[in-house]
Enzyme design. Structure first.
Site, PDB file in Angstrom:
ATOM      1  N   HIS F  82       0.837  -1.192   0.000  1.00 28.42           N
ATOM      2  CA  HIS F  82       0.000   0.000   0.000  1.00 28.42           C
ATOM      3  C   HIS F  82       0.878   1.251   0.000  1.00 28.42           C
ATOM      4  CE1 HIS F  82      -2.524  -3.160   1.701  1.00 28.42           C
ATOM      5  NE2 HIS F  82      -3.560  -2.475   1.309  1.00 28.42           N
ATOM      6  N   MET F 118       8.098  -3.326   4.683  1.00 21.43           N
ATOM      7  CA  MET F 118       8.661  -3.426   3.331  1.00 21.43           C
ATOM      8  C   MET F 118       9.462  -2.175   2.980  1.00 21.43           C
ATOM      9  SD  MET F 118       7.924  -6.445   2.763  1.00 21.43           S
ATOM     10  CE  MET F 118       9.029  -6.404   1.348  1.00 21.43           C
ATOM     11  N   ASP F 133      27.264  -1.072  -6.065  1.00 25.11           N
ATOM     12  CA  ASP F 133      27.538  -0.378  -7.330  1.00 25.11           C
ATOM     13  C   ASP F 133      28.731   0.559  -7.204  1.00 25.11           C
ATOM     14  OD1 ASP F 133      26.908   0.556 -10.049  1.00 25.11           O
ATOM     15  OD2 ASP F 133      26.366   2.426  -9.059  1.00 25.11           O
TER      16      ASP F 133
END
Lengths: 159, 159, 159, 159, 159, 159
Positions: F82, F118, F133
């Site tokens: 959500h 999350m 990276d």
């Protein structure tokens, strides 16, 4: 005779151009919208999808996920839509032998200051587009049809 | 009788689930796709838009911009679409008194390894959704119809 | 007297509305653009940033990252910009005591069919906005100034 | 003499680096911000836009849409901005013969826990960038000037 | 003894801060990267997923779609990543009774000027996060493990 | 013996496929989640980062910004998440000589109807990916480990 007088022009600025209307004073309520649409195709394509043999894999599962995710992008896609905290997004795809295709229904809820029609319609549209994409290697004449609002509750105007 | 045997299942992995197909070995060519769709409404709504009196302002201009911008988001919206460097996006909206609504046409070009059907169809869909959004304060029964591919050139399969 | 006759109207469709111009036939070359801008502020704010005491932390580092990331969003932000595969993005922020503020320079390169002026200008703008955001708790009169293109190479028209 | 002591360093973590400040305990109120900016150009470019002859089509309409849409992307563009449910976004572009260019004003409202200055400033910036993009085929010396906050209400500190 | 001398510092600007390195002069070749990772959980959670009884529905199908879509967002998520035209994205999820969890493998290809390691690693990460999200109602101790590059071909340095 | 009976299947529609669960009736409370993870590498890489000599510049600062920004993209990345108005995002990176790498911790808060696990896990993941990276030119065997939830408060179920 039809009354063509404009409804309240709250979205118009002085120069007549587009603006995102002020909803600050509207009340926060639970609002829901349901939209539907259809995707029609050749019998051969429909059977191949129903048998799970579509070349790109899980057509309906992928299309539903795409529709749900797209509902959350509505205010990025539609210029004058307000961003809203969606509390539910449901997409249902139903096969129809007679139609030779699929019915798509999206139900979206928010607890916010404005309705979620566009979110439901966007979910239907992107579900349909993804269904198209998953099936387009089989046929180039698939058609997306009859995208419309079927229900709207929680705001001032209902359907 | 129809041949229901599957076309080349290049998109299927071992488990039958969805994957973005490998287009590495396809050649880079100029590819174009044209898609169309319609938005139909009540006569009163149509007239109000045509007279420039729609509550949210410039309906057609806003819808076109939204469609062009959406074409560039296609690979974010459609799960298995490849990102492509689009070289042209054109959206044309034509009023139709008899239809009591608008015809939308999107033409998209790329110089890439795969076609731009989904980009053209996405442009049409979001143009239609935005037209709907700009007009929905006037009427709740607007319908988006007949979204389909009308032309595709530059790849192996044409339409 | 100035010649006000329009330059080639390649972006116009029949109805005069906005379209993303066709660059399919343009050649792929290495193209570079450099844009600059300034952010000016009170002496107290400037000193606080220079001494590393800004309330939100690393002002210049955060602003540079934001500018680099924004350059990659240019075609999502600017409606008629073409998506391009950027090959280099460099943002340099230089303090200036006399200005009482910062000079921002962005250099962007692509190997593509159209130039990267908008990417460089977007990088400068979002670097400036982020610098503003990082400093706005200290002062509400910060100003962003003089955003412009200073160099453009690789296409038909240079600067 | 100026007081250079730092204001409350609520955004600083232990190591001095950037963090998105906690606004959980701030109250939800209607908050509004107004920002302005300018775009200046040659007289010939200005006239061509005013006469509706700009090569890329509807300069001001496109720029306004882009500014409104960008306001909704602010928290994606500015690293430490909080996502907010915007309730109104208005962009006004006013031509100025003496300036030989345009004044841009953006007014943004939310009902949230923190202000919308950055949303208003981002709307102005992207409106200006889009105006630039729509006009850049006519002239390479367009300049974006004087982007600043002019009003802020609804939070603890006003302007 | 280890050689700690820096490798070629092509990414450093004068002030030592981050920049997106220039890859303009690198050659366009087919480049591929494969990354892997694991998600481990309690036996009860694993069985519930394997039996198709997870509360949020199709765990593995949803996770794969999310991973594929995330690969396409890599350059938006990782500040110094170059945007690349991905030509293939494949995500495979394999259950492992002994691990009590899942192995995730992502394979990404491009025909571009720089490698796709980050795209493959991002696909694995978001597949794992989505698998977590789909299962988190059943257990709060799920862990994402061992995300790493396993293969890289097509550029100057291989693995 | 383990109870494998499913927990409440609120996310399942009739056909067993994925849906975004309805949280409309859940109460708005302050909710917080803390997640952690690790990035491990060769000693030489670790030292180079610690000495500020990493080829791509400010490794930890860039990684933190990326993690904060990614938390705000969680509902775009994870299909059934959500969208939530985040009120705080904090990312802390701690070097560990013994680990030969970094501990990452993300703390996210909202005042909303559902938790932010999350969001915290996504912040950790993208911080780790960005750290990777920024360091990958030095070493191809960096590994991301042990991403998990360590604390969750404010909802019905805590950890």
């Amino acid at each position: 005779m039809q009354d063509l007088s404009p409804t309240k022009l709250s979205h118009l600025d002085e120069t007549g151009s587009a603006q995102m209307v002020d909803v600050s004073s509207k009340s926060v309520t639970v609002r829901e919208a349901i939209a539907t649409g259809q995707v029609t195709m050749k019998k051969s394509t429909f059977i191949q999808i129903e048998e799970g043999n579509a070349p790109k894999g899980d057509v309906l599962g992928t299309a539903k996920i795409a529709g749900i995710m797209a509902a959350k992008q509505t205010s990025s896609l539609i210029p004058l839509c307000h961003p809203l905290p969606l509390t539910k997004i449901e997409v249902i795809i139903t096969p129809d032998d007679n139609l030779c295709g699929y019915h798509i229904q999206a139900r979206v809820k928010t607890e916010g200051k404005t309705g979620v029609e566009m979110e439901a319609l966007t979910a239907v549209s992107v579900t349909a587009l993804t269904l198209y994409d998953m099936a387009k290697a089989m046929e180039k004449t698939i058609t997306i049809e009859a995208i419309k609002l079927v229900s709207k509750t929680g705001g001032k105007s209902s359907l």
